[in-house]
Enzyme design. Structure first.
Site, PDB file in Angstrom:
ATOM      1  N   SER A 165       0.842  -1.199   0.000  1.00  0.00           N
ATOM      2  CA  SER A 165       0.000   0.000   0.000  1.00  0.00           C
ATOM      3  C   SER A 165       0.872   1.241   0.000  1.00  0.00           C
ATOM      4  O   SER A 165       1.990   1.238   0.537  1.00  0.00           O
ATOM      5  CB  SER A 165      -0.910   0.022   1.233  1.00  0.00           C
ATOM      6  OG  SER A 165      -1.541   1.282   1.393  1.00  0.00           O
ATOM      7  N   TYR A 198      -2.164  -0.209  10.391  1.00  0.00           N
ATOM      8  CA  TYR A 198      -2.265  -0.678   9.007  1.00  0.00           C
ATOM      9  C   TYR A 198      -1.034  -0.259   8.200  1.00  0.00           C
ATOM     10  O   TYR A 198      -0.421  -1.080   7.496  1.00  0.00           O
ATOM     11  CB  TYR A 198      -3.538  -0.114   8.376  1.00  0.00           C
ATOM     12  CG  TYR A 198      -3.766  -0.523   6.942  1.00  0.00           C
ATOM     13  CD1 TYR A 198      -4.376  -1.735   6.642  1.00  0.00           C
ATOM     14  CD2 TYR A 198      -3.410   0.312   5.879  1.00  0.00           C
ATOM     15  CE1 TYR A 198      -4.612  -2.121   5.324  1.00  0.00           C
ATOM     16  CE2 TYR A 198      -3.640  -0.053   4.565  1.00  0.00           C
ATOM     17  CZ  TYR A 198      -4.237  -1.277   4.290  1.00  0.00           C
ATOM     18  OH  TYR A 198      -4.466  -1.649   2.992  1.00  0.00           O
TER      19      TYR A 198
END
Length: 331
Positions: free
Chosen positions: A222, A235
């Site tokens: 990501s 995250y």
């Protein structure tokens, strides 16, 4: 006559510059006509633009309830046999990026197994049917990648069902925004790490005995793992770990002929976000990218085909490929 045309073109260009000052960006949150024209002009398919409808779901979220539905069919993508005879396992293949990757792998000739949580069974069935609609075999395996025993069982079922394993895609993820570190519980921290990085470790370790020269491992990273994210502390940390895991594992396996790479997208329209953010924030998801919208899963999936295909990437390992909708500063 040529000089006259040159002066005319130059004059039009100067006029356009006066109307749109250099360096000025139209507001992606305004949802105005400038943004609409800009984003719809990119590519041959008009993708849904921000703002999206306001919506929220309970976790883990179902793709069947997302409006508009995430796009995964990739109608412009033509298969060419790049993965003929291959077998792939994709974690979190019931929806979002995982589903789109499963469909394109099947279109390229691979049989595909996917993993999913019990709550995602209906989405998983739709993914399996989409794989089979491409003329390949599909297999949906229910369970949680946080559990090492499930990971071993998923690999065994794939090999038993299809005879082998060539491609592993680690994709399953958990995400939950929190405004500050004080709001982030130890329980959430553990769940995020257990899903997003422990799950990758468990699945890869279970798969390795079945992989051989020419095999490929592809991890989903990501942009948050490259730039950080102030409300996704856990995250973003796991995604950074995934990027480092990718590079380290690539070095570890290169002499065995097993390639390891990572796709690190920016905002993508999947159930992960409507099940995480308040409805008002979901509506603006991806609006701050240069393209003024989130990616659709079908726009991310070809990168996974590239990494899976020896014809395309036999000399590529240890790479983290960013797909950011025009952003150029990540990392």
């Amino acid at each position: 006559m040529a000089p006259a045309r040159g002066r005319s073109n130059l004059k039009r260009a100067e006029t356009a510059q006066r109307k749109t000052p250099a360096g000025r960006k139209s507001s992606s949150r305004a949802g105005g006509r400038r943004s609409e024209i800009r984003s719809s002009a990119v590519g041959k398919i008009k993708q849904p633009k921000s703002p999206m409808p306001k919506q929220h779901q309970e976790k883990p979220g179902l793709e069947s309830r997302v409006k508009p539905r995430p796009r995964y069919k990739a109608p412009l993508y033509k298969g060419s046999g790049k993965l003929d005879g291959k077998v792939a396992l994709i974690t979190g293949g019931d929806s979002g990026i995982g589903r789109a990757v499963a469909v394109l792998f099947a279109r390229e000739g691979a049989d595909v197994a996917i993993t999913h949580l019990p709550e995602e069974k209906t989405d998983a069935q739709e993914s399996k049917e989409a794989i089979e609609a491409e003329g390949r075999k599909g297999l949906a395996i229910e369970g949680d990648v946080r559990q090492s025993e499930f990971c071993r069982r998923a690999i065994d079922r794939t090999v038993k069902g299809f005879g082998k394993l060539d491609i592993l895609v680690n994709n399953a993820a958990f995400q939950q925004h929190q405004e500050g570190l004080e709001d982030l519980s130890a329980e959430q921290w553990d769940r995020t790490f257990q899903t997003n990085i422990y799950g990758y470790f468990h699945m890869t370790k279970a798969a390795l005995p079945h992989l051989r020269e020419g095999s490929s491992i592809i991890n989903t990273g990501s942009v948050t793992g490259l730039e950080g994210s102030k409300e996704l502390l856990d995250y973003a940390a796991t995604k950074g770990a995934i990027h480092a895991f990718t590079k380290s594992l690539a070095q570890n396996l290169v002499e065995r002929g097993i390639r390891v790479n990572c796709v690190a997208p920016g905002p993508v329209w999947t159930p992960l976000n409507p099940s995480d953010k308040p409805a008002e924030d979901v509506a603006e998801f991806g609006a701050d990218t240069p393209m003024g919208r989130p990616a659709q899963p079908e726009e991310i999936a070809p990168a996974f085909v590239f990494f899976a295909s020896e014809a395309d990437s036999s000399y590529v390992t240890g790479e983290v490929l960013t797909l950011l909708g025009g952003e150029t500063t990540a990392g």
